[in-house]
Design a protein around this motif. Structure first.
Motif, PDB file in Angstrom:
ATOM      1  N   THR A 266     -24.313  48.748  51.815  1.00 29.40           N
ATOM      2  CA  THR A 266     -24.435  50.162  51.116  1.00 29.40           C
ATOM      3  C   THR A 266     -23.813  49.893  50.438  1.00 29.40           C
ATOM      4  OG1 THR A 266     -23.204  50.620  52.788  1.00 29.40           O
ATOM      5  CG2 THR A 266     -25.174  51.000  52.800  1.00 29.40           C
ATOM      6  N   THR A 267     -23.261  50.790  49.500  1.00 29.90           N
ATOM      7  CA  THR A 267     -21.898  51.150  48.719  1.00 29.90           C
ATOM      8  C   THR A 267     -20.835  51.028  49.577  1.00 29.90           C
ATOM      9  OG1 THR A 267     -22.176  52.982  49.048  1.00 29.90           O
ATOM     10  CG2 THR A 267     -22.750  51.508  46.955  1.00 29.90           C
ATOM     11  N   GLU A 268     -20.664  51.199  50.528  1.00 31.17           N
ATOM     12  CA  GLU A 268     -19.904  51.053  51.833  1.00 31.17           C
ATOM     13  C   GLU A 268     -19.086  49.973  52.044  1.00 31.17           C
ATOM     14  OE1 GLU A 268     -17.964  53.665  51.610  1.00 31.17           O
ATOM     15  OE2 GLU A 268     -19.455  54.903  50.882  1.00 31.17           O
ATOM     16  N   SER A 269     -20.073  49.192  52.094  1.00 30.83           N
ATOM     17  CA  SER A 269     -20.089  47.703  52.030  1.00 30.83           C
ATOM     18  C   SER A 269     -18.962  47.097  51.889  1.00 30.83           C
ATOM     19  CB  SER A 269     -21.201  46.662  52.559  1.00 30.83           C
ATOM     20  OG  SER A 269     -22.509  47.227  52.773  1.00 30.83           O
TER      21      SER A 269
END
Length: 490
Positions: A266-269
């Motif tokens: 995800t973009t949080e990874s």
């Protein structure tokens, strides 16, 4: 006729309902099927032809481009003036990487050694390996700083040896020799009387220990029992952590070996990995989404805190002793030689560093590193890792070769390692991981659309059937009424 139409409408209605339900089921089941296929394909397993081959042999173009900082004013530097450099290159090498001694273990891990070999690509280079450049002499200036705290007689002995072997503060040699090694009587002398001081006992070169070498024994998870752990490092050279740094956190071996990552990002990874060359774990952060030849990607870049010093970023205190932010002191894992790692041209570093050397002009486009990842699989699509090697130089009392050199972190070379998926590998990757999931997604909406169309046609036919029946009944009623009137008149 009416009975036939009725059967058709009922058939279409049933077919429409079944088709629509199948499409709706695909909406929920389709992603599960795709994810299940991804899990099966990204696991490190010899049965997975595509992903295993990419992991084992890296069958894609991979290159290392090297740029030298040619010193323009070596005599003036010895008098204490500011260094002036000119970038030379790139000198491009194709890089072949192959994993050997692959051993699978019962705890769902696999061990291997990855060997790397370099081959000069003159057609891609600006110049050739016979080009002559001038750079700081690590054997002189590096050894001088290493000897700074030794007794004066020892420093005088080193200075005498340097004079005897005609070694000077700056070295002018062909690129090929500086890269892969040159014979030095000084090296032979130091190895005889100060064994262990140098990283090599043969030819001395900036990349002499890299060619035909391996990056150590990695043991990583295969992902068979937990796909979230695939490619993550379990051991490196039998170690869970290293001992180069001052804190347990900085010594930790985190993330993967730096080639692939777990799927479903995800973009949080983030992209954590352990680099044997930097002797530490690093972590890249998400920057933006994008596409490469139709394949969706996430771009990850180095945060400004990656090489920040302990004052600007306290978690990095363990990597000290530090200088300005933007420099990583790797002396602890480089035989105590005063070597610092940074981004090229001191990009993202303390601006004060740019004031110490003339000829640098950092920019994100030219000197920022990045990795483009296919988020669903964790497979890199495009990689550009750019790093710079610097030598800390200064005047050392008792060693005349250092003369009046001002204290400065001197850029020597910077290099870019880049690779990208292309050709048949890209086609296979695109077909299996982009086209097939897209077709499955389109199919679910096609089935829903066809189902609704069948239902609509069935409803229209039913309405028309009822209308025809009504008209027939009206006609029959009128006919009976006329017949009744005719009978009454007669």
């Amino acid at each position: 006729m009416a009975a036939s139409v009725s059967k058709i409408s009922v058939g279409l209605l049933v077919a429409g309902i079944v088709t629509a339900i199948f499409g709706i089921v695909l909406v929920f089941v389709g992603p599960i099927i795709v994810d299940d296929q991804i899990v099966k394909n990204v696991e490190i397993n010899p049965k997975n032809d595509l992903s295993y081959t990419m992991w084992k042999d890296i069958p894609v173009p991979f290159f290392m481009s090297v740029y030298f900082y040619h010193v323009l004013n070596p005599k003036e530097i010895l008098k204490g003036e500011k260094p002036m450099v000119e970038q030379r290159g790139p000198y491009v090498y194709s890089e072949k990487r192959q994993k050997e001694n692959i051993t699978f273990h019962d705890n769902h891990t696999v061990s291997y050694r990855e060997y790397r070999r370099y081959f000069f690509e003159e057609s891609m280079s600006v110049g050739n390996e016979s080009d002559v450049v001038t750079i700081p002499n690590m054997l002189v200036l590096g050894a001088s700083v290493m000897m700074e705290d030794m007794p004066l007689p020892v420093r005088l002995m080193l200075s005498t040896a340097l004079t005897l072997f005609k070694e000077e503060a700056f070295l002018t040699k062909p690129v090929g020799e500086l890269m892969w090694g040159y014979d030095s009587k000084l090296v032979d002398f130091l190895n005889q009387y100060l064994p262990g001081m140098l990283p090599t006992s043969g030819k001395f070169g900036l990349f002499a220990e890299f060619n035909n070498s391996n990056t150590g024994l990695f043991t990583v998870f295969t992902g068979k029992d937990d796909i979230r752990k695939v490619h993550k490092v379990d051991f490196w050279n039998g170690l869970k952590k290293v001992d180069y740094w001052r804190t347990e956190q900085c010594n930790m071996i985190n993330g993967t070996a730096g080639q692939m990552w777990p799927p479903f990002m995800t973009t949080e990874s983030t992209l954590p990995f352990y680099s044997p060359d930097a002797c530490r774990s690093m972590e890249l952060v998400f920057q933006r989404k994008g596409k490469m030849k139709g394949i969706p990607l996430f771009r990850f870049v180095a945060p400004k805190t990656l090489f920040a010093n302990g004052t600007d970023y306290p978690p990095n205190e363990g990597f000290c002793p530090c200088r300005q932010s933007g420099l990583l002191n790797v002396s602890s894992c480089r035989h105590n030689s005063p070597v610092f790692m940074s981004h090229p041209h001191f990009y993202n570093a303390d601006p004060a560093l740019l004031n110490t050397v003339i000829g640098l002009s950092p920019s994100e486009e030219e000197h920022g590193l990045f990795i483009d990842i296919h988020p669903e699989t964790g497979v890199p699509l495009n990689v550009s890792i750019k790093l710079q090697l610097n030598l800390y130089i200064k005047r050392v009392l008792g060693i005349i070769q250092t003369d009046r050199i001002a204290e400065v972190v001197m850029p020597m070379i910077w290099f870019e390692e880049r690779g990208y998926i292309d050709g048949s590998v890209l086609t296979t990757f695109y077909n299996n991981l982009v086209v097939m999931p897209a077709l499955l997604e389109y199919m679910q909406y096609i089935f829903i659309g066809l189902g609704l169309l069948f239902i609509l046609v069935a409803v229209v036919l039913r309405i028309r059937e009822q209308k025809v029946c009504s008209e027939e009944n009206d006609w029959k009623g009128q006919r009976m009424h006329v017949n009744k009137i005719n009978r009454s008149q007669s």
